[in-house]
Write an enzyme that holds these catalytic residues in place. Structure first.
Site, mmCIF file in Angstrom:
data_model
loop_
_atom_site.group_PDB
_atom_site.id
_atom_site.type_symbol
_atom_site.label_atom_id
_atom_site.label_comp_id
_atom_site.label_asym_id
_atom_site.label_seq_id
_atom_site.Cartn_x
_atom_site.Cartn_y
_atom_site.Cartn_z
ATOM 1 N N GLY A 84 0.836 -1.203 0.000
ATOM 2 C CA GLY A 84 0.000 0.000 0.000
ATOM 3 C C GLY A 84 0.869 1.251 0.000
ATOM 4 C CG ASP A 104 -10.530 13.043 6.123
ATOM 5 O OD1 ASP A 104 -9.886 12.027 5.804
ATOM 6 O OD2 ASP A 104 -11.179 13.710 5.299
ATOM 7 C CE1 TYR A 110 -11.315 3.636 4.714
ATOM 8 C CE2 TYR A 110 -11.934 5.965 4.744
ATOM 9 C CZ TYR A 110 -10.967 4.977 4.826
ATOM 10 O OH TYR A 110 -9.647 5.319 5.032
HETATM 11 N N1 LIG Z 1 -5.042 7.281 1.152
HETATM 12 C C1 LIG Z 1 -5.741 8.218 1.797
HETATM 13 O O1 LIG Z 1 -6.064 9.268 1.230
HETATM 14 C C2 LIG Z 1 -6.117 8.027 3.249
HETATM 15 C C3 LIG Z 1 -6.905 9.005 3.844
HETATM 16 C C4 LIG Z 1 -7.253 8.850 5.177
HETATM 17 C C5 LIG Z 1 -6.817 7.745 5.878
HETATM 18 N N2 LIG Z 1 -6.056 6.793 5.269
HETATM 19 C C6 LIG Z 1 -5.640 5.641 6.063
HETATM 20 O O2 LIG Z 1 -4.241 5.479 5.958
HETATM 21 C C7 LIG Z 1 -3.904 4.102 6.025
HETATM 22 C C8 LIG Z 1 -3.010 3.713 4.859
HETATM 23 O O3 LIG Z 1 -3.701 3.961 3.641
HETATM 24 P P1 LIG Z 1 -2.996 3.825 2.210
HETATM 25 O O4 LIG Z 1 -3.234 5.100 1.500
HETATM 26 O O5 LIG Z 1 -1.606 3.324 2.338
HETATM 27 O O6 LIG Z 1 -3.948 2.695 1.571
HETATM 28 P P2 LIG Z 1 -3.686 1.708 0.344
HETATM 29 O O7 LIG Z 1 -2.631 2.248 -0.549
HETATM 30 O O8 LIG Z 1 -5.031 1.407 -0.223
HETATM 31 O O9 LIG Z 1 -3.113 0.400 1.038
HETATM 32 C C9 LIG Z 1 -3.918 -0.447 1.820
HETATM 33 C C10 LIG Z 1 -3.110 -1.665 2.206
HETATM 34 O O10 LIG Z 1 -3.959 -2.537 2.967
HETATM 35 C C11 LIG Z 1 -3.782 -3.855 2.488
HETATM 36 N N3 LIG Z 1 -4.970 -4.663 2.709
HETATM 37 C C12 LIG Z 1 -6.235 -4.429 2.321
HETATM 38 N N4 LIG Z 1 -7.035 -5.462 2.680
HETATM 39 C C13 LIG Z 1 -6.237 -6.357 3.318
HETATM 40 C C14 LIG Z 1 -6.455 -7.632 3.911
HETATM 41 N N5 LIG Z 1 -7.681 -8.220 3.907
HETATM 42 N N6 LIG Z 1 -5.408 -8.267 4.466
HETATM 43 C C15 LIG Z 1 -4.174 -7.717 4.454
HETATM 44 N N7 LIG Z 1 -3.894 -6.521 3.904
HETATM 45 C C16 LIG Z 1 -4.923 -5.853 3.333
HETATM 46 C C17 LIG Z 1 -3.507 -3.697 1.006
HETATM 47 O O11 LIG Z 1 -2.908 -4.848 0.525
HETATM 48 P P3 LIG Z 1 -2.878 -5.203 -1.045
HETATM 49 O O12 LIG Z 1 -1.850 -4.301 -1.636
HETATM 50 O O13 LIG Z 1 -2.525 -6.639 -1.057
HETATM 51 O O14 LIG Z 1 -4.279 -4.924 -1.565
HETATM 52 C C18 LIG Z 1 -2.586 -2.473 1.027
HETATM 53 O O15 LIG Z 1 -1.257 -2.861 1.301
HETATM 54 C C19 LIG Z 1 -5.229 3.355 6.113
HETATM 55 O O16 LIG Z 1 -5.503 3.072 7.461
HETATM 56 C C20 LIG Z 1 -6.247 4.339 5.586
HETATM 57 O O17 LIG Z 1 -7.536 4.107 6.139
HETATM 58 C C21 LIG Z 1 -5.699 6.911 3.974
#
Ligand SMILES: NC(=O)c1ccc[n+]([C@@H]2O[C@H](COP(=O)([O-])OP(=O)(O)OC[C@H]3O[C@@H](n4cnc5c(N)ncnc54)[C@H](OP(=O)(O)O)[C@@H]3O)[C@@H](O)[C@H]2O)c1
Length: 293
Positions: free
Chosen positions: A10, A101, A124
């Site tokens: 991710g 957020d 979500y």
């Molecule tokens: N991106 C944003 O704008 C944003 C905003 C607010 C909060 N956040 C929070 O920040 C954190 C990191 O987000 P990110 O942007 O890095 O998200 P991301 O790029 O979508 O990555 C999500 C990760 O979670 C893994 N994942 C999903 N389902 C899974 C499962 N069943 N078992 C194991 N791994 C699983 C995915 O694995 P795969 O690669 O194998 O699918 C990926 O590595 C999260 O908690 C998210 O809620 C993000």
């Protein structure tokens, strides 16, 4: 100092591995190595780990699909972090978790502070709020709420807008949604730099608890996109403002959800960079490396 990290490919998971520096090792588990829908796999990974801290960088982050698969969203975003917290309590390991957020309804006239009431508008957000609460039952847990995360890694809003702006003549972007972008690389650097402090801190230490982490300032989705695509000499599209309502997405979004980071500054002495310069830098890197999309 060793961090056991859930999530490997991710956006934030990749940024944390890239930020690891001498003295801090990150052991990152992919979905294939530990599927967060499987509580036994989570327990087993934490019980077996030779680590000083657990970091959860994995989540079900697909906001619209979550509306039609709430069971999976809750399994990954709420049940799994709760299992992590219990397993960390059993081993007296600190747990660092990321939230969003999207726990807020966006009906605000100022930036949100940690004590503001959370009222999520979509599945979500509800699943992430349940995850926060489960994690914070652990007295050595940290929840960092972030918003609109961008970086040179993974698929994110900045890389996505840069690609669309090369492909299209006209790009319609929502102009009535406001928030604070978060530099994923600054977040990763902060997590790695602070990990030894959390690892050494006892229960009740002020570095545990709920914090907001984002860049300084507030912007619209429109200006966020414009700031990025203006950096790319290969941008073709002209931007046109539109509304959230016109997009008619399955999941309602908070119209205004900037995060106030005063508590972060007070406890950690961390002063976030203004969002614009951080977005420009990330866009420049994406354009230079061609990692757009
Ligand atoms: N991106 C944003 O704008 C944003 C905003 C607010 C909060 N956040 C929070 O920040 C954190 C990191 O987000 P990110 O942007 O890095 O998200 P991301 O790029 O979508 O990555 C999500 C990760 O979670 C893994 N994942 C999903 N389902 C899974 C499962 N069943 N078992 C194991 N791994 C699983 C995915 O694995 P795969 O690669 O194998 O699918 C990926 O590595 C999260 O908690 C998210 O809620 C993000």
């Amino acid at each position: 100092m060793r961090i056991l990290q859930f999530g490997r490919s991710g956006q934030v998971a990749t940024a944390v591995q890239a930020a690891a520096r001498e003295g801090v090792e990150v052991v990152a588990l992919s979905r294939a190595e530990c599927d967060l829908r499987n509580p036994d796999a989570i327990r087993g990974a934490i019980q077996a780990a030779n680590c000083d801290l657990v970091l959860n960088a994995a989540a079900f982050t697909h906001v619209d699909p979550a509306e039609s698969c709430p069971d999976e969203a809750f399994a990954v975003n709420a049940t799994a972090p709760g299992v992590m917290a219990e397993a960390c309590v059993a081993r007296d390991l600190p747990l660092v978790h990321l939230s969003t957020d999207a726990v807020f309804d966006g009906l605000t006239d100022r930036a949100y502070v940690e004590t503001d009431e959370a009222k999520p508008l979509n599945v979500y957000g509800r699943s992430k709020l349940a995850g926060e609460r489960a994690v914070l039952a652990h007295p050595r847990a940290v929840v960092l709420r972030v918003s609109w995360v961008f970086s040179r890694y993974g698929r994110n809003y900045v890389s996505f807008m840069l690609r669309l702006a090369r492909e299209r003549e006209v790009l319609k972007v929502v102009a009535d949604q406001f928030g604070t972008p978060t530099d994923g690389e600054a977040l990763a650097a902060f997590l790695v730099a602070t990990a030894p402090r959390w690892a050494a801190a006892p229960s009740g230490d002020p570095t545990f608890g709920l914090f907001h982490f984002a860049n300084a300032g507030e912007t619209s989705r429109f200006d966020f996109a414009k700031t990025a695509i203006d950096r790319d000499p290969l941008t073709r599209a002209s931007l046109e403002p539109t509304t959230q309502a016109a997009f008619a997405e399955p999941a309602p979004r908070p119209p205004r959800s900037p995060l106030d980071t005063a508590k972060l500054r007070e406890v950690f002495g961390f002063a976030p960079e203004p969002w614009r310069s951080a977005v420009e830098r990330a866009a420049d890197r994406l354009v230079a490396t061609g990692a757009i999309g």
